[in-house]
Design a protein around this motif. Sequence first.
Motif, PDB file in Angstrom:
ATOM      1  N   HIS A  40       0.832  -1.199   0.000  1.00 30.17           N
ATOM      2  CA  HIS A  40       0.000   0.000   0.000  1.00 30.17           C
ATOM      3  C   HIS A  40       0.873   1.259   0.000  1.00 30.17           C
ATOM      4  O   HIS A  40       1.882   1.325   0.696  1.00 30.17           O
ATOM      5  CB  HIS A  40      -0.933   0.011   1.202  1.00 30.17           C
ATOM      6  N   ARG A  41       0.465   2.224  -0.786  1.00 31.18           N
ATOM      7  CA  ARG A  41       1.181   3.496  -0.834  1.00 31.18           C
ATOM      8  C   ARG A  41       0.380   4.565  -0.100  1.00 31.18           C
ATOM      9  O   ARG A  41      -0.845   4.529  -0.049  1.00 31.18           O
ATOM     10  CB  ARG A  41       1.412   3.935  -2.276  1.00 31.18           C
ATOM     11  N   MET A  42       1.107   5.515   0.461  1.00 29.56           N
ATOM     12  CA  MET A  42       0.471   6.594   1.198  1.00 29.56           C
ATOM     13  C   MET A  42       1.075   7.933   0.791  1.00 29.56           C
ATOM     14  O   MET A  42       2.213   8.018   0.341  1.00 29.56           O
ATOM     15  CB  MET A  42       0.657   6.412   2.713  1.00 29.56           C
ATOM     16  N   ILE A  43       0.278   8.969   0.999  1.00 27.95           N
ATOM     17  CA  ILE A  43       0.767  10.338   0.925  1.00 27.95           C
ATOM     18  C   ILE A  43       0.301  11.022   2.196  1.00 27.95           C
ATOM     19  O   ILE A  43      -0.837  10.828   2.639  1.00 27.95           O
ATOM     20  CB  ILE A  43       0.256  11.071  -0.333  1.00 27.95           C
ATOM     21  N   SER A  44       1.189  11.773   2.826  1.00 25.05           N
ATOM     22  CA  SER A  44       0.846  12.339   4.124  1.00 25.05           C
ATOM     23  C   SER A  44       1.628  13.617   4.399  1.00 25.05           C
ATOM     24  O   SER A  44       2.746  13.798   3.909  1.00 25.05           O
ATOM     25  CB  SER A  44       1.125  11.323   5.242  1.00 25.05           C
ATOM     26  N   SER A  45       1.024  14.472   5.210  1.00 26.19           N
ATOM     27  CA  SER A  45       1.706  15.661   5.716  1.00 26.19           C
ATOM     28  C   SER A  45       2.197  15.444   7.141  1.00 26.19           C
ATOM     29  O   SER A  45       2.576  16.396   7.826  1.00 26.19           O
ATOM     30  CB  SER A  45       0.749  16.866   5.683  1.00 26.19           C
ATOM     31  N   ALA A  46       2.194  14.192   7.597  1.00 30.53           N
ATOM     32  CA  ALA A  46       2.533  13.877   8.988  1.00 30.53           C
ATOM     33  C   ALA A  46       3.985  14.209   9.309  1.00 30.53           C
ATOM     34  O   ALA A  46       4.846  14.203   8.432  1.00 30.53           O
ATOM     35  CB  ALA A  46       2.271  12.401   9.279  1.00 30.53           C
ATOM     36  N   VAL A  47       4.246  14.451  10.592  1.00 30.66           N
ATOM     37  CA  VAL A  47       5.598  14.785  11.041  1.00 30.66           C
ATOM     38  C   VAL A  47       6.543  13.605  10.889  1.00 30.66           C
ATOM     39  O   VAL A  47       7.737  13.778  10.640  1.00 30.66           O
ATOM     40  CB  VAL A  47       5.565  15.296  12.494  1.00 30.66           C
ATOM     41  N   LEU A  48       6.038  12.383  11.002  1.00 34.77           N
ATOM     42  CA  LEU A  48       6.838  11.178  10.797  1.00 34.77           C
ATOM     43  C   LEU A  48       6.322  10.438   9.571  1.00 34.77           C
ATOM     44  O   LEU A  48       5.128  10.145   9.471  1.00 34.77           O
ATOM     45  CB  LEU A  48       6.757  10.258  12.022  1.00 34.77           C
ATOM     46  N   GLY A  49       7.213  10.139   8.628  1.00 31.74           N
ATOM     47  CA  GLY A  49       6.820   9.374   7.456  1.00 31.74           C
ATOM     48  C   GLY A  49       6.001  10.146   6.453  1.00 31.74           C
ATOM     49  O   GLY A  49       5.308   9.551   5.620  1.00 31.74           O
ATOM     50  N   CYS A 176     -14.299  28.316  10.577  1.00 31.61           N
ATOM     51  CA  CYS A 176     -12.891  27.999  10.341  1.00 31.61           C
ATOM     52  C   CYS A 176     -12.747  27.111   9.125  1.00 31.61           C
ATOM     53  O   CYS A 176     -13.712  26.486   8.676  1.00 31.61           O
ATOM     54  CB  CYS A 176     -12.287  27.310  11.566  1.00 31.61           C
ATOM     55  N   SER A 177     -11.523  27.065   8.619  1.00 35.95           N
ATOM     56  CA  SER A 177     -11.184  26.096   7.585  1.00 35.95           C
ATOM     57  C   SER A 177     -10.383  24.940   8.163  1.00 35.95           C
ATOM     58  O   SER A 177     -10.049  23.986   7.461  1.00 35.95           O
ATOM     59  CB  SER A 177     -10.379  26.764   6.462  1.00 35.95           C
ATOM     60  N   GLY A 178     -10.061  25.022   9.458  1.00 37.48           N
ATOM     61  CA  GLY A 178      -9.302  23.978  10.122  1.00 37.48           C
ATOM     62  C   GLY A 178      -8.549  24.545  11.303  1.00 37.48           C
ATOM     63  O   GLY A 178      -8.891  25.614  11.826  1.00 37.48           O
ATOM     64  N   THR A 179      -7.514  23.844  11.742  1.00 39.45           N
ATOM     65  CA  THR A 179      -6.649  24.320  12.813  1.00 39.45           C
ATOM     66  C   THR A 179      -5.242  24.511  12.235  1.00 39.45           C
ATOM     67  O   THR A 179      -4.940  24.001  11.150  1.00 39.45           O
ATOM     68  CB  THR A 179      -6.589  23.320  13.988  1.00 39.45           C
ATOM     69  N   PRO A 180      -4.374  25.228  12.946  1.00 35.24           N
ATOM     70  CA  PRO A 180      -3.038  25.486  12.391  1.00 35.24           C
ATOM     71  C   PRO A 180      -2.172  24.242  12.208  1.00 35.24           C
ATOM     72  O   PRO A 180      -1.155  24.306  11.516  1.00 35.24           O
ATOM     73  CB  PRO A 180      -2.400  26.432  13.427  1.00 35.24           C
ATOM     74  N   THR A 181      -2.562  23.134  12.813  1.00 40.19           N
ATOM     75  CA  THR A 181      -1.684  21.950  12.794  1.00 40.19           C
ATOM     76  C   THR A 181      -2.364  20.703  12.233  1.00 40.19           C
ATOM     77  O   THR A 181      -1.962  19.581  12.526  1.00 40.19           O
ATOM     78  CB  THR A 181      -1.174  21.650  14.215  1.00 40.19           C
ATOM     79  N   ASP A 182      -3.396  20.875  11.408  1.00 38.98           N
ATOM     80  CA  ASP A 182      -4.085  19.729  10.820  1.00 38.98           C
ATOM     81  C   ASP A 182      -3.125  18.868  10.001  1.00 38.98           C
ATOM     82  O   ASP A 182      -2.177  19.373   9.395  1.00 38.98           O
ATOM     83  CB  ASP A 182      -5.213  20.200   9.907  1.00 38.98           C
ATOM     84  N   ALA A 183      -3.398  17.575   9.978  1.00 40.26           N
ATOM     85  CA  ALA A 183      -2.599  16.654   9.171  1.00 40.26           C
ATOM     86  C   ALA A 183      -3.526  15.674   8.467  1.00 40.26           C
ATOM     87  O   ALA A 183      -4.630  15.394   8.924  1.00 40.26           O
ATOM     88  CB  ALA A 183      -1.589  15.898  10.031  1.00 40.26           C
ATOM     89  N   VAL A 184      -3.040  15.152   7.338  1.00 36.03           N
ATOM     90  CA  VAL A 184      -3.827  14.217   6.552  1.00 36.03           C
ATOM     91  C   VAL A 184      -2.932  13.084   6.078  1.00 36.03           C
ATOM     92  O   VAL A 184      -1.729  13.288   5.835  1.00 36.03           O
ATOM     93  CB  VAL A 184      -4.496  14.923   5.352  1.00 36.03           C
ATOM     94  N   CYS A 185      -3.514  11.902   5.969  1.00 36.69           N
ATOM     95  CA  CYS A 185      -2.819  10.742   5.416  1.00 36.69           C
ATOM     96  C   CYS A 185      -3.801   9.994   4.525  1.00 36.69           C
ATOM     97  O   CYS A 185      -4.903   9.653   4.972  1.00 36.69           O
ATOM     98  CB  CYS A 185      -2.314   9.829   6.525  1.00 36.69           C
ATOM     99  N   VAL A 186      -3.417   9.769   3.281  1.00 34.90           N
ATOM    100  CA  VAL A 186      -4.247   9.033   2.333  1.00 34.90           C
ATOM    101  C   VAL A 186      -3.548   7.720   2.004  1.00 34.90           C
ATOM    102  O   VAL A 186      -2.370   7.716   1.636  1.00 34.90           O
ATOM    103  CB  VAL A 186      -4.491   9.841   1.046  1.00 34.90           C
ATOM    104  N   VAL A 187      -4.281   6.627   2.131  1.00 36.31           N
ATOM    105  CA  VAL A 187      -3.769   5.291   1.840  1.00 36.31           C
ATOM    106  C   VAL A 187      -4.442   4.789   0.567  1.00 36.31           C
ATOM    107  O   VAL A 187      -5.668   4.823   0.452  1.00 36.31           O
ATOM    108  CB  VAL A 187      -4.071   4.310   2.988  1.00 36.31           C
ATOM    109  N   ALA A 188      -3.636   4.325  -0.385  1.00 41.80           N
ATOM    110  CA  ALA A 188      -4.177   3.771  -1.623  1.00 41.80           C
ATOM    111  C   ALA A 188      -3.881   2.283  -1.688  1.00 41.80           C
ATOM    112  O   ALA A 188      -2.858   1.810  -1.177  1.00 41.80           O
ATOM    113  CB  ALA A 188      -3.572   4.468  -2.841  1.00 41.80           C
TER     114      ALA A 188
END
Length: 261
Positions: A40-49, A176-188
């Motif tokens: 599985h491949r992912m794309i993320s804005s996470a601090v790790l990985g 709001c449109s979100g918080t200053p520290t939102d993160a997202v991870c998409v798994v394909a």
Amino acid sequence: MTAVLPPYYATPALPAPRRLTRTEDGERLHALLWPVRPGHRMISSAVLGGGLGERAWILNAQVTHGYRRTDPERHLASLAAQAGVRGPGVGLMTAADVSAYAHARDGGAEAFVTAGVDVRGWAARPGEGAAGAPDPGTINVVVAVPAALTDAALVNAVATATEAKVQALVESGLDCSGTPTDAVCVVAGSPAPGREAHAFAGPRSLWGARLARAVHRAVRDAVTDGGRDRRPPAVEGPVELPRETPPMGSAVRHETPAPGY
């Protein structure tokens, strides 16, 4: 009429998460852990990985309010190792109680959302600069589709998930449109023989539309009390993790929050 998915799409890309617990700085904190099947491949804005590539697991860890460690990547890697996972993975942080996550599914696309919205606002605010570290308030979105996506479609999926998040926040009455520290991870999903990767994941594409509806519903549930009652049970927990001790000589203060908490 409900569409019947082929067998390849019948199995979710992500299982229900394991709920882990630990004691840190005198507080009992939770984490959600998703082991991911190979390929599985992912794309993320996470601090790790963060970034794009194959990943073996996802960890969404709760941290204390006023989190001051300057090595969140190392902290998350340590928590993952203590949970027994190996290989590259994605680690997110939040001060919200992750055990109160919301889950939604639409046509095989799944979204898991944890939300802390005490610190929120609009992405574009004139005259705003770095005014120190705000209190943590984070919306972490983990979304999965069982179909394979091209690199461009994975980027498109991040945009689609973000649009759906903002729509849900506005419809929930949050300014709001979100918080200053939102993160997202998409798994394909993993590519299958004879099956090409999907080139689009915008909100009017097949998988983008399903992804958007799942994220929209999960975010709305996560920011309301009802979401807690509708979440599926975590499957293997709680599991007590050892207390993680900051490394000797590490600093205890930073000026800007790390992404994802």
